[in-house]
Design a protein around this motif. Sequence first.
Motif, PDB file in Angstrom:
ATOM      1  N   HIS A 171       0.663  17.609 -37.749  1.00  0.00           N
ATOM      2  CA  HIS A 171       0.257  17.423 -39.144  1.00  0.00           C
ATOM      3  C   HIS A 171      -0.199  18.757 -39.736  1.00  0.00           C
ATOM      4  O   HIS A 171       0.214  19.131 -40.846  1.00  0.00           O
ATOM      5  CB  HIS A 171      -0.856  16.378 -39.233  1.00  0.00           C
ATOM      6  N   ALA A 172      -1.016  19.499 -39.008  1.00  0.00           N
ATOM      7  CA  ALA A 172      -1.490  20.804 -39.488  1.00  0.00           C
ATOM      8  C   ALA A 172      -0.321  21.772 -39.670  1.00  0.00           C
ATOM      9  O   ALA A 172      -0.281  22.531 -40.653  1.00  0.00           O
ATOM     10  CB  ALA A 172      -2.511  21.379 -38.506  1.00  0.00           C
ATOM     11  N   PHE A 173       0.614  21.738 -38.745  1.00  0.00           N
ATOM     12  CA  PHE A 173       1.800  22.584 -38.859  1.00  0.00           C
ATOM     13  C   PHE A 173       2.563  22.251 -40.142  1.00  0.00           C
ATOM     14  O   PHE A 173       2.985  23.139 -40.877  1.00  0.00           O
ATOM     15  CB  PHE A 173       2.711  22.402 -37.634  1.00  0.00           C
ATOM     16  N   ALA A 174       2.739  20.956 -40.413  1.00  0.00           N
ATOM     17  CA  ALA A 174       3.471  20.529 -41.611  1.00  0.00           C
ATOM     18  C   ALA A 174       2.746  20.966 -42.886  1.00  0.00           C
ATOM     19  O   ALA A 174       3.384  21.425 -43.845  1.00  0.00           O
ATOM     20  CB  ALA A 174       3.670  19.016 -41.591  1.00  0.00           C
ATOM     21  N   ILE A 175       1.431  20.850 -42.888  1.00  0.00           N
ATOM     22  CA  ILE A 175       0.641  21.282 -44.051  1.00  0.00           C
ATOM     23  C   ILE A 175       0.825  22.786 -44.272  1.00  0.00           C
ATOM     24  O   ILE A 175       1.062  23.230 -45.399  1.00  0.00           O
ATOM     25  CB  ILE A 175      -0.860  20.945 -43.851  1.00  0.00           C
ATOM     26  N   ASN A 176       0.718  23.563 -43.196  1.00  0.00           N
ATOM     27  CA  ASN A 176       0.898  25.016 -43.312  1.00  0.00           C
ATOM     28  C   ASN A 176       2.295  25.369 -43.803  1.00  0.00           C
ATOM     29  O   ASN A 176       2.463  26.279 -44.625  1.00  0.00           O
ATOM     30  CB  ASN A 176       0.636  25.705 -41.964  1.00  0.00           C
ATOM     31  N   ILE A 202       6.023  27.137 -48.157  1.00  0.00           N
ATOM     32  CA  ILE A 202       7.133  26.830 -49.062  1.00  0.00           C
ATOM     33  C   ILE A 202       6.686  26.948 -50.516  1.00  0.00           C
ATOM     34  O   ILE A 202       7.412  27.499 -51.354  1.00  0.00           O
ATOM     35  CB  ILE A 202       7.697  25.420 -48.763  1.00  0.00           C
ATOM     36  N   GLU A 203       5.497  26.449 -50.818  1.00  0.00           N
ATOM     37  CA  GLU A 203       4.967  26.560 -52.186  1.00  0.00           C
ATOM     38  C   GLU A 203       4.846  28.026 -52.600  1.00  0.00           C
ATOM     39  O   GLU A 203       5.167  28.380 -53.733  1.00  0.00           O
ATOM     40  CB  GLU A 203       3.605  25.863 -52.309  1.00  0.00           C
ATOM     41  N   THR A 204       4.385  28.880 -51.702  1.00  0.00           N
ATOM     42  CA  THR A 204       4.282  30.308 -51.990  1.00  0.00           C
ATOM     43  C   THR A 204       5.660  30.896 -52.260  1.00  0.00           C
ATOM     44  O   THR A 204       5.847  31.669 -53.207  1.00  0.00           O
ATOM     45  CB  THR A 204       3.599  31.048 -50.819  1.00  0.00           C
ATOM     46  N   LYS A 205       6.639  30.526 -51.443  1.00  0.00           N
ATOM     47  CA  LYS A 205       8.000  31.021 -51.650  1.00  0.00           C
ATOM     48  C   LYS A 205       8.556  30.550 -52.992  1.00  0.00           C
ATOM     49  O   LYS A 205       9.207  31.320 -53.700  1.00  0.00           O
ATOM     50  CB  LYS A 205       8.920  30.565 -50.513  1.00  0.00           C
ATOM     51  N   ILE A 206       8.308  29.289 -53.332  1.00  0.00           N
ATOM     52  CA  ILE A 206       8.775  28.756 -54.614  1.00  0.00           C
ATOM     53  C   ILE A 206       8.154  29.544 -55.767  1.00  0.00           C
ATOM     54  O   ILE A 206       8.839  29.929 -56.717  1.00  0.00           O
ATOM     55  CB  ILE A 206       8.474  27.243 -54.739  1.00  0.00           C
ATOM     56  N   HIS A 207       6.853  29.787 -55.677  1.00  0.00           N
ATOM     57  CA  HIS A 207       6.148  30.559 -56.710  1.00  0.00           C
ATOM     58  C   HIS A 207       6.764  31.948 -56.848  1.00  0.00           C
ATOM     59  O   HIS A 207       7.044  32.409 -57.959  1.00  0.00           O
ATOM     60  CB  HIS A 207       4.654  30.656 -56.369  1.00  0.00           C
TER      61      HIS A 207
END
Length: 135
Positions: free
Chosen positions: A84-89, A94-99
Amino acid sequence: MEGLTISQVAKKANVNIETIRYYERRGLISEPPRSESGYRKFTLEVVEDIKFIKRTQDLGFTLEEIKNILAASNDEKFRSGEMHAFAINKMEEIETKIHNLKHMKTLLEDLTEKCPGSGISKSECPIIKKFQGVN
């Protein structure tokens, strides 16, 4: 000794033989036992592991991440909290890459609007000037 040859595994997993060798060198799949004549003898589980690797690669995971996921999923003491922690990270990454990609797209849109497209020298090109740090 029963098992699948490397070519059989490649066919079942829909990959190249060199891909299997590469995954073996990288530690993504374990080295299989060999027959008396020296041929690798793979289990059917290896085919599923290779399919898993390909699916996760297609989703954008690195081979090192995939190696860790495989190790966690094959561990007798599977810890879902770590997964779960891995998925959150990964989602945050991914959000940073999208930004960053959106920022890059906006920058390129702005630069292409300022660029006449043809008929100017390299020193007048707003795209080159921006990338050189010249305003």
